[in-house]
Scaffold this motif. Structure first.
Motif, mmCIF file in Angstrom:
data_model
loop_
_atom_site.group_PDB
_atom_site.id
_atom_site.type_symbol
_atom_site.label_atom_id
_atom_site.label_comp_id
_atom_site.label_asym_id
_atom_site.label_seq_id
_atom_site.Cartn_x
_atom_site.Cartn_y
_atom_site.Cartn_z
ATOM 1 N N UNK B 80 1.232 -1.592 -0.036
ATOM 2 C CA UNK B 80 0.061 -0.082 -0.009
ATOM 3 C C UNK B 80 0.637 0.806 0.284
ATOM 4 N N UNK B 81 0.923 2.176 -0.911
ATOM 5 C CA UNK B 81 1.531 3.447 -1.329
ATOM 6 C C UNK B 81 0.385 4.349 -0.788
ATOM 7 N N UNK B 82 0.560 5.781 -0.626
ATOM 8 C CA UNK B 82 -0.089 6.954 -0.749
ATOM 9 C C UNK B 82 0.299 7.109 -2.034
ATOM 10 N N UNK B 83 -0.656 8.009 -2.708
ATOM 11 C CA UNK B 83 -0.754 8.995 -3.821
ATOM 12 C C UNK B 83 -1.024 10.193 -3.869
ATOM 13 N N UNK B 84 -0.609 10.873 -5.122
ATOM 14 C CA UNK B 84 -1.632 12.428 -4.397
ATOM 15 C C UNK B 84 -2.888 12.312 -5.130
ATOM 16 N N UNK B 85 -3.812 12.600 -4.990
ATOM 17 C CA UNK B 85 -5.309 12.726 -5.002
ATOM 18 C C UNK B 85 -5.416 14.108 -5.277
ATOM 19 N N UNK B 86 -6.546 14.632 -6.348
ATOM 20 C CA UNK B 86 -6.476 15.897 -6.743
ATOM 21 C C UNK B 86 -7.626 16.360 -7.303
ATOM 22 N N UNK B 87 -8.854 16.035 -6.123
ATOM 23 C CA UNK B 87 -10.562 16.859 -6.497
ATOM 24 C C UNK B 87 -10.599 17.396 -7.044
#
Lengths: 506, 234
Positions: B80-87
């Protein structure tokens, strides 16, 4: 649930999607009985591929007193939907999640955050305004407002697009990453949408993340959800949390398995989720069908004699065995064999064989065949070797030799040496107390050949079978009684394990 | 398809097939049922694999609606990693990027078998019309093809993705996966599949075929969007 207890609310005189009557409150006439449609499809449940929709559909079926979602008649569906809506209204009127009757309202924040049911502004609104808003939120959109698209779950005509306010774990309608403007997310028909609205009835509610038990085995779903809905209806009526506390989430699956009478045809999934605005979360834990079925059978007659020992084998001073067993079942069933082996050999260093050895050993072997799919011939070979070793130990009648064998458990090299040495001793024994070799060439290969993938498991099973056979032979070295008495306190059952065996859900 | 090759003497019904091996360092097959969280499936849905084939062909119009394939899938690890989510804010205002957890699979190998039009698919995969991707749009995948012989008979389950209903029931998890997605993406056909991520199940599986290594080869339902109308009673 009877009407007398006050938990069943009759449809009131306001407009509802179900009755299409005139609202006394606003004097307007609602749309006609358009939810039925040409063939009533907007009042008929269909099970989809979405586990949460399925849980909600079963909850609605139970509320409508049908044996399965597909058999819920349109009229009963409407009554069930009406009840769900009125429960939401009643919870909304509490207004404060911290009040004595605020648990259902608090739970709604994890399912339908920022909805008309729990909006912050409700504190300043009067009851009629809140009630009308909640009913309007749950009302079937008018035909002219429906999109000409299919429900993404069942393919029937959708009545609108729905986002996070209605569907847990859907995208928030504040965002447009996957949908165009004016398009709130998932296209859903009314039965699928209502299934999501009824989802809380089918979950173990904690006030925080909820726990849903799901399986593709339909009879299991029907039985498990009926029990869950029945309990939640009481809690919803009271507006209070379950006073029995929250066990480890995995234990819910064990309780459900224990109460299921038929053979399981699919595994069990545990979905732990929250739709809260502070962060949506979802964990999915899967218990495969073989281990689920093994656990179900093992906790019921005729196998259940060994189950208390299985729980004891997983118990620690600060944790009931049922918790350890449930976690192993979900995460790594082969650890159950290890736990059994450790339990059975825990006192060998003092020459003591436990009284529950035979029952637990049988459960352990059934696990290796039914769950771990070990070849029956290989199991037979291991058991034969174990019987031979046990016979030799019995003939020696020496606690010291048993302790030596026990000391080899953690080091395969030592065990190999011990077996090779005793093998020769047995063959050279002129008293001819053991027929044949202790361990044959094939058995030796199963135990120590690095090419044999599960040789570690075979070694554990060898020890289990040795202890099992010694128990059958009544192996009792001189100091056994004394040691056993000193250890009696260690065998005290954990209260939660006793409760499990009695069938009480924690 | 003619029966040739090493199985010819022992099984006249052996067929030649195109074996396609797709490799990628990182993939993530999101469960489409949950849009707000990124839960990964343990194997690619047939619809995803079909989409990759359609990309090679230049679109679904170039693909025979009856195209079927068998597949096996293996991942060396997961995490599991973190990704930058651009709403994208619905009001049109600029929203703050947020971190979001994403499950992924690492070191993956997808093996597919195609029997019909093997030569055509070999050409297409050698020179795809559109870039080939698998479950992660920012990475391309490695593709290798070879001709193999498939014969009849039971085989090892291993890492095969199997259609539900094979008897006796194979090991592994029962999954509901998208088989086909309509061209406008409004409808999805879901089917049951069995998959054992560990690949350890040695249960003999009677699929459609078995390869030279003893791996069972079970052909999945057609994934072409044209199948959807017949499959879903809308």
């Amino acid at each position: 649930m009877s009407e007398a207890d006050g938990l069943v609310s009759e449809p009131d005189s306001r407009v509802s999607a179900a009755d299409g009557q005139t609202s006394e409150a606003d004097g307007q006439v609602s749309e006609p009985d358009n939810h039925v449609g040409e063939d009533g499809e907007q009042s008929r449940l269909v099970l989809s591929a979405h586990p949460l929709q399925r849980v909600g559909a079963y909850a609605l079926a139970y509320l409508g007193k049908a044996p399965s979602p597909e058999r819920l008649a349109p009229d009963a569906f409407e009554k069930a939907v009406h009840r769900v809506t009125e429960d939401a209204v009643r919870a909304a009127l509490v207004r404060d999640t911290r009040s004595d009757k605020g648990f259902w309202l608090k739970s709604s924040l994890s399912f339908f955050p920022n909805s008309k049911m729990n909006h912050l502004s409700n504190a300043k609104k009067d009851a009629d305004t809140i009630g009308d808003a909640v009913r309007e939120w749950r009302r079937l959109p008018k035909p002219q407002a429906r999109p000409a698209v299919a429900c993404v779950l069942c393919g029937r005509g959708a009545v609108g697009f729905f986002g996070k306010v209605d569907v847990p774990l859907a995208e928030s309608d504040l965002y447009r990453n996957s949908t165009p403007r004016g398009h709130a997310g998932m296209a859903l028909c009314r039965p699928c949408l209502c299934s999501f609205h009824a989802l809380p009835y089918g979950c173990r509610l904690t006030g925080g993340p909820s726990i849903a038990l799901h399986s593709w085995d339909e009879p299991f779903m029907a039985r498990t959800l009926s029990r869950r809905v029945e309990r939640n209806r009481r809690l919803i009526a009271l507006g209070q949390a379950d006073p029995r506390g929250i066990p480890a989430r995995e234990v819910l699956a064990l309780h459900a398995l224990r109460h299921h009478e038929d053979r399981l045809t699919a595994g069990v999934e545990l979905l732990v989720f929250s739709n809260n605005n502070r962060g949506q979360t979802l964990e999915i834990h899967t218990m495969e069908q073989p281990v689920a079925e093994w656990l179900r059978r093992s906790s019921r007659p005729p196998r259940r004699r060994g189950f208390p020992a299985l729980l004891r084998a997983h118990a620690t001073p600060d944790r009931p065995g049922v918790v350890g067993l449930a976690r192993n079942a979900f995460r790594s069933p082969d650890r159950i064999v290890g736990a059994c082996g450790r339990y059975l050999t825990a006192r060998l260093d003092r020459g003591v064989i436990r009284d529950d050895t035979a029952e637990l050993a049988e459960l352990c072997f059934s696990l290796t065949i039914e769950v771990m799919r070990m070849n029956q011939n290989e199991v037979d070979e291991i058991r034969t070797a174990g019987a031979q070793v046990a016979a030799w130990l019995k003939a020696e009648n020496s606690a010291g030799e048993l302790r030596k064998l026990n000391a080899t458990l953690k080091e395969q090299k030592q065990m190999r040496h011990w077996l090779m040495r005793r093998n020769i001793d047995a063959l050279l024994d002129t008293r001819d107390r053991i027929k044949g070799p202790l361990v044959t060439e094939e058995q030796f290969r199963l135990l120590f050949d690095p090419e044999v993938e599960q040789s570690w498991l075979h070694r554990q099973l060898l020890v289990v079978s040795v202890v099992q056979r010694l128990h059958e032979l009544g192996f009792k070295p001189g100091d056994r009684a004394e040691v056993a008495a000193a250890m009696a306190d260690e065998d005290k059952e954990h209260p939660e394990d006793i409760g499990y065996m009695k069938g009480e859900e924690s | 398809m003619t029966a040739v090759g090493p199985f010819e003497d022992e099984d006249v019904r052996a067929v030649e097939a195109l074996e396609v091996t797709v490799t990628a360092p990182i993939v993530s097959f999101r469960n489409p049922l949950y849009a707000g969280v990124q839960v990964a499936l343990p194997c690619p849905p047939p619809a995803t694999v079909g989409g990759m084939l359609a990309a090679a062909a230049g679109g679904w119009d170039a693909v025979d609606p009856g195209t079927r394939f068998a597949m096996a899938f293996r991942a060396r690890g997961k995490g599991v990693d973190l990704e930058t989510y651009h709403p994208l804010d619905a009001t049109g205002r600029k929203a703050d990027p947020t971190p979001r957890e994403r499950e992924f699979l690492a070191g993956v190998t997808l093996t597919m078998w195609l029997v019909a039009d093997a030569e055509l698919w070999e050409r297409r995969l050698r020179r795809p019309v559109w870039p080939l991707r698998l479950g992660r749009s920012q990475d391309l995948v490695g593709v290798a093809t070879r001709r193999v012989m498939l014969r009849t008979g039971p085989g090892r389950q291993g890492h095969a993705v199997l259609p539900e209903g094979i008897a006796p029931a194979p090991g592994g998890t029962l999954l509901r996966l998208p088989t086909a997605v309509s061209l406008d993406r409004s409808r999805t056909r879901w089917d049951g599949y069995r998959f054992d991520p560990s690949g350890r199940s040695e249960t003999p599986i009677t699929g459609d075929r078995v390869n030279e290594a003893g791996q069972t080869v079970a052909f999945l339902p057609p994934v072409h969007p044209a199948q959807l109308a017949a499959a879903v009673g809308a």
